[in-house]
Design a protein around this motif. Structure first.
Motif, PDB file in Angstrom:
ATOM      1  N   ILE A 110      12.537   5.712  -0.714  1.00 48.59           N
ATOM      2  CA  ILE A 110      11.511   5.867  -1.683  1.00 48.59           C
ATOM      3  C   ILE A 110      12.016   7.156  -2.415  1.00 48.59           C
ATOM      4  CG2 ILE A 110       9.051   6.825  -1.818  1.00 48.59           C
ATOM      5  CD1 ILE A 110       8.609   5.273   0.704  1.00 48.59           C
ATOM      6  N   TYR A 120       4.334   3.642  -5.418  1.00 44.56           N
ATOM      7  CA  TYR A 120       3.360   4.315  -4.776  1.00 44.56           C
ATOM      8  C   TYR A 120       2.662   5.647  -5.538  1.00 44.56           C
ATOM      9  CZ  TYR A 120       6.393   3.193  -0.960  1.00 44.56           C
ATOM     10  OH  TYR A 120       7.012   1.953   0.013  1.00 44.56           O
ATOM     11  N   LYS A 154       6.707   7.894  -7.117  1.00 43.31           N
ATOM     12  CA  LYS A 154       7.575   7.482  -6.066  1.00 43.31           C
ATOM     13  C   LYS A 154       7.620   5.839  -6.225  1.00 43.31           C
ATOM     14  CE  LYS A 154       7.258  11.436  -3.234  1.00 43.31           C
ATOM     15  NZ  LYS A 154       6.978  11.945  -1.865  1.00 43.31           N
ATOM     16  N   ALA A 194      10.478   2.456  -4.765  1.00 41.46           N
ATOM     17  CA  ALA A 194      11.448   2.094  -3.907  1.00 41.46           C
ATOM     18  C   ALA A 194      11.627   0.689  -4.300  1.00 41.46           C
ATOM     19  CB  ALA A 194      11.271   2.237  -2.411  1.00 41.46           C
TER      20      ALA A 194
END
Length: 172
Positions: free
Chosen positions: A100, A126, A149, A151
């Motif tokens: 992340i 996120y 954030k 990923a």
């Protein structure tokens, strides 16, 4: 703010055809910078520090501009454009996603992830307590503020994950 959308079939097939083959990649054992994990893949830098480094810019830019115009972004400049290819690799059952992170750009920006092909990986964002998962489908894209954030996820269906990652700014 998470925006998703798709290029039309003709545009996405053109980009898939012209960005999938004959592109030189620098191979690395870790695309996301986490020194404790093995996340191999290829990296092709198209633009860095607002400087064009690859002729792929001329192929991808009209489509990026089309995406930004569709969502009425008052585009100012690109900071960085990178092309990642991640092979399908065996990962543990505990694996959920890559590290992340927030893209390392020193000024306010937006991130755009464009999916070049169909693959089993995607992107988790996120922005809220409940993460948003974006499936990896050819022609699909996601745009979000650069300080959020997120990923990537390695493909799990024996297909290489191919994405363009763009960091850009807008006029206020």
């Amino acid at each position: 703010m998470v925006i998703t959308g798709n290029l039309n079939k003709t545009d996405s097939e053109f980009l898939n055809k012209n960005l999938t083959y004959n592109v030189p990649f620098a191979w690395t054992d870790n695309l996301v910078g986490d020194k404790n994990s093995y996340n191999p893949g290829g990296l092709h830098v198209i633009m860095h520090n607002s400087k064009v480094l690859s002729p792929l810019f001329n192929i991808i830019n009209p489509y990026l501009q089309k995406i930004l115009a569709k969502h009425k972004f008052n585009f100012k400049e690109y900071f960085r454009i990178r092309y990642f290819m991640q092979p399908d690799i065996k990962v543990s059952k505990e694996y959920k996603h890559d590290q992340i992170h927030i893209d390392d750009v020193d000024q306010p920006n937006y991130s755009l992830v464009y999916y070049i092909n169909n693959a089993g990986g995607g992107t988790t964002i996120y922005e809220t307590e409940t993460p948003t998962y974006i499936n990896h489908k050819m022609g699909h894209y996601v745009i979000f503020k650069g300080d959020i954030k997120h990923a990537g996820r390695i493909s799990q269906n024996k297909t290489t994950r191919a994405v363009i990652n763009v960091n850009f700014s807008i006029n206020k």
